[in-house]
Every structure is written in structure tokens, then in C-alpha cells.
Design an enzyme around this catalytic site. Structure first.
Site, PDB file in Angstrom:
ATOM      1  N   ARG A 164     119.246  52.991  27.229  1.00 53.85           N
ATOM      2  CA  ARG A 164     120.259  53.264  26.322  1.00 53.85           C
ATOM      3  C   ARG A 164     121.487  52.518  26.882  1.00 53.85           C
ATOM      4  O   ARG A 164     121.781  52.518  28.115  1.00 53.85           O
ATOM      5  CB  ARG A 164     120.405  54.674  26.100  1.00 53.85           C
ATOM      6  CG  ARG A 164     119.085  55.564  25.532  1.00 53.85           C
ATOM      7  CD  ARG A 164     119.227  54.871  23.883  1.00 53.85           C
ATOM      8  NE  ARG A 164     118.036  55.551  23.149  1.00 53.85           N
ATOM      9  CZ  ARG A 164     116.721  55.526  23.333  1.00 53.85           C
ATOM     10  NH1 ARG A 164     116.349  54.331  23.623  1.00 53.85           N
ATOM     11  NH2 ARG A 164     116.101  56.174  22.620  1.00 53.85           N
ATOM     12  N   ASP A 223     118.856  44.738  27.924  1.00 54.96           N
ATOM     13  CA  ASP A 223     118.378  44.772  26.373  1.00 54.96           C
ATOM     14  C   ASP A 223     119.256  46.039  25.448  1.00 54.96           C
ATOM     15  O   ASP A 223     119.311  45.721  24.321  1.00 54.96           O
ATOM     16  CB  ASP A 223     116.773  45.190  26.290  1.00 54.96           C
ATOM     17  CG  ASP A 223     116.494  45.103  24.744  1.00 54.96           C
ATOM     18  OD1 ASP A 223     116.581  43.882  24.334  1.00 54.96           O
ATOM     19  OD2 ASP A 223     115.686  45.901  24.260  1.00 54.96           O
ATOM     20  N   GLU A 273     127.212  48.234  21.012  1.00 54.36           N
ATOM     21  CA  GLU A 273     126.378  47.009  20.306  1.00 54.36           C
ATOM     22  C   GLU A 273     126.053  47.320  18.718  1.00 54.36           C
ATOM     23  O   GLU A 273     126.066  48.576  18.289  1.00 54.36           O
ATOM     24  CB  GLU A 273     124.929  46.899  20.988  1.00 54.36           C
ATOM     25  CG  GLU A 273     123.805  48.228  20.896  1.00 54.36           C
ATOM     26  CD  GLU A 273     122.452  47.984  21.128  1.00 54.36           C
ATOM     27  OE1 GLU A 273     121.840  48.697  20.675  1.00 54.36           O
ATOM     28  OE2 GLU A 273     122.567  47.554  22.653  1.00 54.36           O
ATOM     29  N   HIS A 296     118.729  43.948  22.203  1.00 52.72           N
ATOM     30  CA  HIS A 296     117.821  45.111  21.930  1.00 52.72           C
ATOM     31  C   HIS A 296     116.590  44.855  20.887  1.00 52.72           C
ATOM     32  O   HIS A 296     116.496  45.300  19.856  1.00 52.72           O
ATOM     33  CB  HIS A 296     118.883  46.071  21.039  1.00 52.72           C
ATOM     34  CG  HIS A 296     118.413  47.511  21.277  1.00 52.72           C
ATOM     35  ND1 HIS A 296     119.438  48.429  21.277  1.00 52.72           N
ATOM     36  CD2 HIS A 296     117.220  48.083  21.377  1.00 52.72           C
ATOM     37  CE1 HIS A 296     118.715  49.786  21.093  1.00 52.72           C
ATOM     38  NE2 HIS A 296     117.565  49.512  21.466  1.00 52.72           N
TER      39      HIS A 296
END
Length: 535
Positions: A234, A258, A263, A282
Site C-alpha cells: 500500500r 508499485d 496515486e 500499481h
């Protein structure tokens, strides 16, 4: 009966085919609707199949008078008003745990890419270059990887790294010792020690008040020279400013990310363009297999719903009254979930066993089973990366090596009134915490005790919970610190105990403290324990 199914989120083609094969159903595909456009399509809909981009709020639910099922093609249900759906008798289902393999493989991919500098080498040869000496990598064999959070993804990552010949260690304070033994992973008791001995740090924890910013500059600076950091869990678990500092002036030689703190808008540009950052947008779950599994699973859940069968992945318990649950039992289920959630968020020991006692008015087998489920869900939700529901809570608790029973074993007596629900969390080496609560007027749950400290607190919102030496000036000092950080106090509940000279407070805040602010609070000489809690 003929059913109308509205699909607002993109699904795998095979899942769409499976939807069209459902008997007595008409499928309406309407991707990428705005909220206003969505309202115009709900009048005759029985099933709403969504992804995260569709907000299923009160207005949407009220615009769908025939709605029976909300099916979330994925895990998270933050876009769905679960409470209102339950009131309206609408079942919410999802498709959890379908991207575990994809997420673990994504983490391993980033690790291998960092170790062998693959993106740089790829770019070099595409541009006609051949500078082999620039891309000397490192072997992972024999290196130590420290995994924070040994849940479904973390444990799968552990197996991958064991296959690479790495030394796998882990920090997870919510797992029983036998789980580490069964997975052949060495348990490290502190996050600081894990960082000191890990060449690779890989994060697999949920984002909550305790884990937000849990990896800071002091942790990263403890790591050996030329270490790697991975975050595919996360965004926000790592303090990105501190990470940037340690990439420039610390031991971190590369990091794979990632999941980002803000975001997709608000990305830290200095981090995304940094030459030592291996970044992806992501895409941990973005595999054909994961998307197919999610799509087929959610169609299977819809089929069961329409055939009035028991579903595999219920998120809520809709229509309490239709199922014969009394209003007091509903309220006590809420209270049970809150008590267990509070207990795990304020405890600082490794849990082993959960027990509880019911109020006299609810002492029957049906209430016992439902309260136990609520406790397990409340206990697990803040500490696991997995999605927790009433359907899978018992399995997740067992996988962590923990047990639960009705029948209290607590050194702290519950309040004298007959309608107290008490929850006891037992840890290793005689560590424990006991919480009690009551429901007033059959609908108002309140927390009434933490160990021997008495309260009357509505269990909802963001709280600062601290235990301190009972001396003058503490409240003023805390209030001043909060004010300096522009954090408002909504309410302040204080409980003292003259016997041991200690006090405890539950302070409801306008918004949570940052990791640094919590550390500053903990450093005060009169503080014994400080926790940030979300209820």
C-alpha cells in the site's frame, strides 16, 4: 423471475460470456458511467456489478428500488455504503484473494529487475549500445530478505525467495509462533532488528493508522550498505520523503515501488524519476489470470445469489430484521467488532487467544456465533492485508494460529451491569488486555472499560489513546502538542486509577497524527503507551 444485471466496471471477456449464460437474466454493459449517468440506468436493476470507480452510495441505492445484490469485481468495498445496503436488505459480495499470486510475482519481478539492472540494460541495447560493464548485478542467493507482514502475499513471496536460495526472515507481531515454524521463516521480534540484518526489505501490510509511515528514515538508515526496498502493498507504508533521502544519502541502492502514497495524482516526481527507483503504476494484480479469476468468481457469486444459495464471499449481513436479528443484537455485533479492533490497535504484544463473555440478555447459541464472527472481523481487519468478512474471518484467524472461545479468562472484571459485553485478548508471557462495552437503549454502543480504566466512549472516529503517569499538566501538554500540529480535539475522555498512579485517555481527533508526530508524543517522559486508533 427475470433479472436485470448492470455492469459498470470492465470485466474479463470470459466473465462477460459467463454472465450472458446466466438463465433468465438480461445483461446491461455500461462502462465508465458518470454518477449522474448511472442514476438513469438503475430503475429496473436487480444486480449491480461494479469495480472501484463506481460509488454505490445512498443516492444510488435509493435510485434502484429492485436492487438485491451489489457485486464488487475485486476486493475493496470502500466505494460502497455497506451500512445502508445492509439496512435496505441488499447483499454485497466481492472476489477476494484472487490476485495473491500475481502480487507476489510482481514483487519478485521488481526484486530481480533491481538485482540485475534489467530496465537499464534493456534500454541500452535498444539504443544500440553494448556497455556490459555498466550492468554488473548481484546474486540474490544467500542474501537475507526481511518480510514485513507474513500474510497471503508475504508468505507466497517468502516461498519464492526460499526457492532463490535466500535467507528469509519476517516481522509480523500478529502471528502465532507455529506459523513461522510451518513456513520455515525465522521470526524477528522487532522491526528495527529486521532492518538491521536485511539486504532486502519487502512490505506486505495493510495501510492503517499504525502502519502509515511505519518505515521511516531511522529504519532505512539501519539497513546494510547497497540494500533494496520493495513496496507492492500500500502506498504510504513507507515515508516517501525519507525514502528519497536514503536513496540519495543512505544505504538504499534501489527500491521497487508499485503502490504510491498519492496515486495517480500527486505522485512524488522526484521519486518517480529517480534513477534508483524501479516504479510501476500499481499493476500488481494486472495479470490475465488474476482478472479472469476475479471475473469468474464474481459471476459465480451472482449465480448463487439469484438461486438463493449461500455465497462464498459475503461482505455484509443484509436485512437484519428479515433474518430475525433483534435490534440489540445488531448493536452488540457493532460493539463487538469495535472492541476487538480497539484491542488489537492498542496492544503491544503478540496475541495468542481471544475470549469474550456475552451480556445476560444475549446468552444463546445464535448470538454467541454472531458475536464471535464480529469479534474476529474487528480483530483481523486492522492487521491483515487480506480482505476480511464474516465468511472468511474464522479461516484467517486459524491461519494466524490464533483461537477464540466464549468464556472469559480475564483478570479485569467487567462492569457490574448485566448488559456488558467483554472481550479479552491474551498474549505471550501473561500479557493481555480486556475491554468492555454496553449498548444503551438497544441502539447506542459505548466502550466502558479498558482493563481497569473506565470510560463511556462512542466507538466511531479517529482516536489518540495513551496511558500516562497521573500527574498535573499532562492534558495541557498533549493539547498544546496537538494544537501545534493543527489537530482539533473533538472530545477528550480521561480515566484515572489511584492504585497504580496511572491514567488513560481516549482523545477523539479531527484527523490522525503522522508517524513522526506519534513518535514525538511517545518520547514524552510521562507517557507509557501511545497509539493512534481508527474505529
Amino acid at each position: 423471475m427475470h433479472h436485470h444485471i448492470l455492469v459498470t466496471g470492465h470485466l474479463h471477456e470470459q466473465a462477460i460470456t459467463a454472465l450472458h449464460q446466466l438463465p433468465r437474466c438480461t445483461i446491461h454493459i455500461q462502462y465508465d458511467l458518470s454518477q449522474d449517468e448511472l442514476l438513469d440506468h438503475l430503475a429496473n436493476i436487480h444486480v449491480l456489478l461494479t469495480r472501484s470507480s463506481t460509488a454505490v452510495d445512498k443516492k444510488v441505492i435509493d435510485s434502484a428500488p429492485h436492487l438485491k445484490v451489489v457485486a464488487r469485481a475485486g476486493v475493496g468495498t470502500g466505494n460502497i455504503d455497506l451500512s445502508y445496503a445492509s439496512q435496505k436488505g441488499i447483499l454485497v459480495v466481492n472476489a477476494p484473494d484472487k490476485n495473491t499470486t500475481s502480487a507476489a510475482e510482481m514483487t519478485a519481478t521488481l526484486l530481480l529487475a533491481m538485482a540485475r539492472k534489467l530496465p537499464q540494460a534493456y534500454t541500452e541495447i535498444k539504443q544500440g549500445g553494448w556497455n556490459r560493464h555498466l550492468y554488473t548485478g548481484v546474486e540474490l542467493h544467500g542474501k537475507t530478505i526481511g518480510i514485513v507482514g507474513l500474510g497471503s502475499v508475504g508468505s507466497k513471496m517468502a516461498r519464492i525467495c526460499q526457492g532463490l536460495g535466500m535467507n528469509v526472515i519476517a516481522y509480523d507481531p500478529y502471528l502465532a509462533p507455529q506459523v513461522f515454524h510451518n513456513t520455515h521463516v525465522k521470526r524477528i521480534k522487532s522491526l528495527e532488528k529486521l532492518c538491521e540484518i536485511s539486504h532486502v526489505l519487502s512490505l506486505h501490510v495493510p495501510l492503517n493508522q499504525e502502519t502509515k509511515g511505519m518505515i521511516r528514515k531511522d529504519h532505512l538508515m539501519m539497513m546494510p550498505p547497497d540494500s533494496f526496498v520493495l513496496n507492492t502493498a500500500r502506498g504510504g507504508v513507507i515515508d516517501e520523503k525519507d525514502l528519497l533521502h536514503c536513496l540519495n544519502d543512505g544505504p538504499i541502492s534501489a527500491c521497487g515501488i508499485d503502490t504510491w502514497e498519492n496515486e495517480p495524482e500527486g505522485l512524488n516526481a522526484k521519486l518517480t524519476i529517480h534513477p534508483k527507483v524501479y516504479g510501476t503504476p500499481h499493476i500488481g494484480a494486472a495479470t490475465e489470470e488474476a482478472q479472469l479469476a476475479v471475473g469468474i468468481t464474481i459471476v459465480h457469486q451472482i449465480r448463487k445469489c439469484l438461486n438463493k444459495q449461500v455465497v462464498d464471499h459475503p461482505v455484509n449481513i443484509p436485512g437484519f430484521h428479515q433474518q430475525g436479528l433483534s435490534s440489540p443484537l445488531q448493536a452488540y455485533m457493532v460493539l463487538a467488532e469495535k472492541l476487538a479492533s480497539l484491542a488489537v490497535q492498542i496492544s503491544h504484544f503478540q496475541p495468542m487467544h481471544l475470549s469474550f463473555s456475552l451480556p445476560k440478555t444475549l446468552q444463546n447459541s445464535k448470538a454467541n456465533d454472531l458475536i464471535a464472527l464480529a469479534i474476529q472481523k474487528g480483530f483481523l481487519s486492522p492487521i491483515t492485508e487480506e480482505f476480511v468478512s464474516y465468511a472468511n474471518a474464522s479461516n484467517i484467524l486459524a491461519a494466524k494460529g490464533l483461537t477464540i472461545e466464549e468464556g472469559l479468562h480475564s483478570p479485569h472484571p467487567s462492569p457490574s451491569h448485566d448488559n456488558a459485553l467483554t472481550f479479552h485478548l491474551q498474549g505471550l508471557k501473561n500479557t493481555s488486555v480486556t475491554l468492555s462495552g454496553v449498548v444503551f437503549d438497544h441502539k447506542h454502543p459505548r466502550i466502558t472499560a479498558i482493563n481497569h480504566f473506565r470510560f463511556e466512549v462512542k466507538p466511531q472516529g479517529t482516536f489518540l489513546v495513551f496511558k500516562n503517569k497521573d500527574k498535573p499538566g499532562v492534558v495541557g501538554h498533549v493539547g498544546t502538542m496537538l494544537a501545534k500540529n493543527a489537530i482539533n480535539i473533538d472530545s477528550f475522555y480521561l480515566s484515572g486509577n489511584k492504585q497504580d498512579g496511572m491514567a488513560m485517555a481516549m482523545v477523539k481527533l479531527s484527523h490522525p497524527l503522522s508517524g513522526e508526530q506519534l513518535q514525538n508524543m511517545r518520547s514524552l517522559s510521562f507517557m507509557e503507551q501511545v497509539r493512534s486508533v481508527e474505529l
